[in-house]
Design a protein around this motif. Structure first.
Motif, PDB file in Angstrom:
ATOM      1  N   ILE A   1       0.829  -1.202   0.000  1.00  0.00           N
ATOM      2  CA  ILE A   1       0.000   0.000   0.000  1.00  0.00           C
ATOM      3  C   ILE A   1       0.863   1.252   0.000  1.00  0.00           C
ATOM      4  CG2 ILE A   1      -1.724   1.303   1.302  1.00  0.00           C
ATOM      5  CD1 ILE A   1      -2.789  -1.335   2.378  1.00  0.00           C
ATOM      6  N   VAL A   2       1.934   1.238   0.787  1.00  0.00           N
ATOM      7  CA  VAL A   2       2.767   2.432   0.952  1.00  0.00           C
ATOM      8  C   VAL A   2       3.451   2.813  -0.353  1.00  0.00           C
ATOM      9  CG1 VAL A   2       4.795   3.373   2.128  1.00  0.00           C
ATOM     10  CG2 VAL A   2       3.122   2.040   3.413  1.00  0.00           C
ATOM     11  N   VAL A   3       4.031   1.832  -1.058  1.00  0.00           N
ATOM     12  CA  VAL A   3       4.769   2.140  -2.295  1.00  0.00           C
ATOM     13  C   VAL A   3       3.852   2.731  -3.365  1.00  0.00           C
ATOM     14  CG1 VAL A   3       6.098   1.134  -4.199  1.00  0.00           C
ATOM     15  CG2 VAL A   3       6.605   0.484  -1.839  1.00  0.00           C
ATOM     16  N   PRO A   4       2.679   2.123  -3.659  1.00  0.00           N
ATOM     17  CA  PRO A   4       1.781   2.770  -4.625  1.00  0.00           C
ATOM     18  C   PRO A   4       1.286   4.132  -4.159  1.00  0.00           C
ATOM     19  CG  PRO A   4       1.160   0.473  -4.320  1.00  0.00           C
ATOM     20  CD  PRO A   4       2.169   0.787  -3.274  1.00  0.00           C
ATOM     21  N   PHE A   5       1.074   4.287  -2.845  1.00  0.00           N
ATOM     22  CA  PHE A   5       0.642   5.586  -2.337  1.00  0.00           C
ATOM     23  C   PHE A   5       1.706   6.653  -2.596  1.00  0.00           C
ATOM     24  CE2 PHE A   5       0.768   8.734   1.098  1.00  0.00           C
ATOM     25  CZ  PHE A   5      -0.477   9.322   0.940  1.00  0.00           C
TER      26      PHE A   5
ATOM     27  N   GLU B   1       4.522 -17.639  -7.464  1.00  0.00           N
ATOM     28  CA  GLU B   1       4.860 -16.369  -6.828  1.00  0.00           C
ATOM     29  C   GLU B   1       4.825 -15.228  -7.842  1.00  0.00           C
ATOM     30  OE1 GLU B   1       8.573 -16.747  -4.898  1.00  0.00           O
ATOM     31  OE2 GLU B   1       7.877 -18.214  -3.422  1.00  0.00           O
ATOM     32  N   VAL B   2       5.249 -15.513  -9.077  1.00  0.00           N
ATOM     33  CA  VAL B   2       5.183 -14.491 -10.128  1.00  0.00           C
ATOM     34  C   VAL B   2       3.744 -14.078 -10.379  1.00  0.00           C
ATOM     35  CG1 VAL B   2       5.569 -14.054 -12.581  1.00  0.00           C
ATOM     36  CG2 VAL B   2       7.333 -15.176 -11.228  1.00  0.00           C
ATOM     37  N   GLY B   3       2.837 -15.067 -10.382  1.00  0.00           N
ATOM     38  CA  GLY B   3       1.425 -14.745 -10.556  1.00  0.00           C
ATOM     39  C   GLY B   3       0.898 -13.875  -9.430  1.00  0.00           C
ATOM     40  N   THR B   4       1.312 -14.187  -8.196  1.00  0.00           N
ATOM     41  CA  THR B   4       0.909 -13.361  -7.051  1.00  0.00           C
ATOM     42  C   THR B   4       1.458 -11.955  -7.180  1.00  0.00           C
ATOM     43  OG1 THR B   4       0.925 -15.345  -5.666  1.00  0.00           O
ATOM     44  CG2 THR B   4       0.913 -13.218  -4.540  1.00  0.00           C
ATOM     45  N   THR B   5       2.714 -11.847  -7.621  1.00  0.00           N
ATOM     46  CA  THR B   5       3.318 -10.529  -7.810  1.00  0.00           C
ATOM     47  C   THR B   5       2.567  -9.721  -8.853  1.00  0.00           C
ATOM     48  OG1 THR B   5       5.490 -11.432  -7.230  1.00  0.00           O
ATOM     49  CG2 THR B   5       5.451  -9.330  -8.398  1.00  0.00           C
TER      50      THR B   5
ATOM     51  N   HIS C   1      -0.390  -8.247  -7.289  1.00  0.00           N
ATOM     52  CA  HIS C   1      -0.019  -7.101  -6.451  1.00  0.00           C
ATOM     53  C   HIS C   1       0.277  -5.865  -7.310  1.00  0.00           C
ATOM     54  CE1 HIS C   1      -0.262  -9.474  -2.967  1.00  0.00           C
ATOM     55  NE2 HIS C   1       0.930 -10.061  -3.017  1.00  0.00           N
ATOM     56  N   VAL C   2       0.880  -6.085  -8.490  1.00  0.00           N
ATOM     57  CA  VAL C   2       1.173  -4.964  -9.380  1.00  0.00           C
ATOM     58  C   VAL C   2      -0.121  -4.305  -9.843  1.00  0.00           C
ATOM     59  CG1 VAL C   2       2.074  -4.355 -11.660  1.00  0.00           C
ATOM     60  CG2 VAL C   2       3.414  -5.815 -10.141  1.00  0.00           C
ATOM     61  N   ILE C   3      -1.107  -5.127 -10.188  1.00  0.00           N
ATOM     62  CA  ILE C   3      -2.406  -4.576 -10.614  1.00  0.00           C
ATOM     63  C   ILE C   3      -3.045  -3.788  -9.478  1.00  0.00           C
ATOM     64  CG2 ILE C   3      -4.735  -5.188 -11.366  1.00  0.00           C
ATOM     65  CD1 ILE C   3      -3.511  -7.601 -12.804  1.00  0.00           C
ATOM     66  N   GLU C   4      -2.983  -4.335  -8.252  1.00  0.00           N
ATOM     67  CA  GLU C   4      -3.516  -3.611  -7.099  1.00  0.00           C
ATOM     68  C   GLU C   4      -2.801  -2.282  -6.914  1.00  0.00           C
ATOM     69  OE1 GLU C   4      -3.009  -6.251  -3.863  1.00  0.00           O
ATOM     70  OE2 GLU C   4      -4.528  -7.690  -4.527  1.00  0.00           O
ATOM     71  N   GLY C   5      -1.471  -2.317  -7.074  1.00  0.00           N
ATOM     72  CA  GLY C   5      -0.697  -1.087  -6.920  1.00  0.00           C
ATOM     73  C   GLY C   5      -1.070  -0.036  -7.944  1.00  0.00           C
ATOM     74  N   VAL C   6      -1.279  -0.455  -9.185  1.00  0.00           N
ATOM     75  CA  VAL C   6      -1.670   0.491 -10.234  1.00  0.00           C
ATOM     76  C   VAL C   6      -3.009   1.130  -9.907  1.00  0.00           C
ATOM     77  CG1 VAL C   6      -2.348   0.674 -12.659  1.00  0.00           C
ATOM     78  CG2 VAL C   6      -0.315  -0.638 -12.035  1.00  0.00           C
ATOM     79  N   ILE C   7      -3.939   0.322  -9.392  1.00  0.00           N
ATOM     80  CA  ILE C   7      -5.255   0.864  -9.022  1.00  0.00           C
ATOM     81  C   ILE C   7      -5.119   1.892  -7.907  1.00  0.00           C
ATOM     82  CG2 ILE C   7      -7.492   0.264  -8.017  1.00  0.00           C
ATOM     83  CD1 ILE C   7      -7.294  -2.423  -9.474  1.00  0.00           C
ATOM     84  N   ILE C   8      -4.268   1.599  -6.913  1.00  0.00           N
ATOM     85  CA  ILE C   8      -4.055   2.553  -5.813  1.00  0.00           C
ATOM     86  C   ILE C   8      -3.455   3.849  -6.341  1.00  0.00           C
ATOM     87  CG2 ILE C   8      -2.751   2.982  -3.694  1.00  0.00           C
ATOM     88  CD1 ILE C   8      -3.006   0.003  -3.059  1.00  0.00           C
ATOM     89  N   ILE C   9      -2.476   3.741  -7.240  1.00  0.00           N
ATOM     90  CA  ILE C   9      -1.845   4.935  -7.818  1.00  0.00           C
ATOM     91  C   ILE C   9      -2.895   5.787  -8.531  1.00  0.00           C
ATOM     92  CG2 ILE C   9      -0.224   5.749  -9.576  1.00  0.00           C
ATOM     93  CD1 ILE C   9       1.516   3.318  -8.915  1.00  0.00           C
TER      94      ILE C   9
END
Length: 356
Positions: free
Chosen positions: A45-49, A157-161, A164-172
């Protein structure tokens, strides 16, 4: 009036003062440590924020500029988003087109380079013949078979990552969007959390920090674009493959002071050396050095001026500490965070009651 010192006290006043100062310092260090620990636990959460905050520092002034020129707020926000997304889409298409168009040449050059490397390794003092290379390939294949389960878990793990990348983009996107729509209202809400008598001081610190962050991002954007254009044009003139992707790597690397410049330049020189030979590699190295010198001695001092007051030693230590604690993300965000906090602390310390 201060009470006279107690001469019967066996603890010297200097030691007492040092112990008090040390206690305060330990409390501050403990608070910073806890904050970093918590941030690492919720890094997704912190990094995308932080990325959204940095992007907002670039886009909000653009939207404000349009609104000052009588553009409706909704139109200014939409226009800024369309321009930014259009530029990103154009860059992606350009990079994709160049990679696809140069793949045959790259494959041919890689095959030639591998043949030359085989011949070099077969000579003394290496003595690695083709038979030994084949044995090495066979051993690698056996290792892949033996560790297939581990590689499968790695793929998971790559799939999980990726998720997380998609979640991060949405947060951004949400952070940037809300900053454009109601950034002032969000900051007012944050200020109102604190005691009322501290509101004015906190507001002054926030304004100073935001001004420093926006100035820093604009300066880094100009510097990064200048580095990318200089090195990219040099690679294009020398006929180095993937000139546009090289420029993109240099552009992104420029946002990490010192380290990013070295990495971006190394990529450009390495590709020139690999595909065009040592002469073009040396010329590319000269281009990188000239561009970096112009950035360090002309662009940075001229653009930075008094707006971003960070000592170079603080930049180096901040990038190193950020990389050690949080990897690439820590190195990327360390300098803007240090610059913003430095401005906020000075503004809060220098604030006087009644100041506007």
């Amino acid at each position: 009036m201060n009470a006279p010192p107690n001469r019967d006290d066996p603890i010297p006043e200097g030691l007492r003062l040092g112990a008090r100062f040390t206690g305060y310092l330990l409390v501050i260090i403990a608070g910073i440590t806890v904050a970093i620990f918590v941030a690492l636990q919720v890094a997704q959460i912190v990094v995308p924020f932080l990325a959204g905050l940095v992007l907002s520092a670039l886009l909000v002034p653009m939207s404000t500029f349009l609104q000052r020129h009588r553009w409706p707020k909704w139109l200014a926000v939409v226009t800024v988003w369309v321009v930014v997304l259009g530029l990103l889409a154009g860059l992606v298409l350009l990079i994709t087109f160049q990679i696809r168009s140069e793949i045959p040449e790259i494959q041919e050059q890689v095959a030639t380079t591998l043949d030359a490397a085989k011949q070099l390794l077969a000579t003394q003092p290496f003595g690695i013949t083709e038979a030994k290379l084949n044995d090495l390939v066979d051993s690698s294949g056996k290792w892949l078979q033996d560790n297939a389960a581990g590689l499968g878990s790695g793929a998971a793990e790559v799939g999980t990552t990726a998720a997380h990348v998609i979640e991060g983009v949405i947060i951004i996107l949400f952070v940037t969007l809300f900053a454009l729509i109601d950034g002032r209202g969000i900051w007012t809400w944050v200020v109102n959390i604190w005691p009322k008598k501290a509101h004015a001081r906190i507001s002054a610190a926030g304004e100073a920090g935001w001004k420093t962050l926006t100035n820093f991002i604009r300066i880094q954007l100009v510097v990064a674009a200048s580095d990318a254009i200089g090195i990219g044009v040099g690679a294009l003139i020398l006929g180095v493959p993937l000139a546009v992707p090289i420029a993109m790597v240099v552009f992104l690397g420029a946002f990490v002071p010192f380290v990013g410049a070295i990495v971006g330049g190394a990529v450009a020189v390495g590709l020139a050396l690999l595909f065009n030979g040592w002469v073009h590699g040396l010329i590319m190295l000269g281009v990188v050095i000239v561009v970096q010198q112009l950035e360090s001695h002309v662009l940075q001092p001229w653009l930075t001026g008094p707006t971003v007051k960070i000592h170079p030693l603080a930049v180096i230590l901040g990038v190193t500490a950020g990389a050690a604690v949080a990897g690439i993300a820590g190195a990327f965000f360390s300098v803007p965070v240090i610059a913003t906090l430095n401005a906020m602390i000075h503004a809060a310390k220098d604030y006087r009651v009644g100041q506007r």
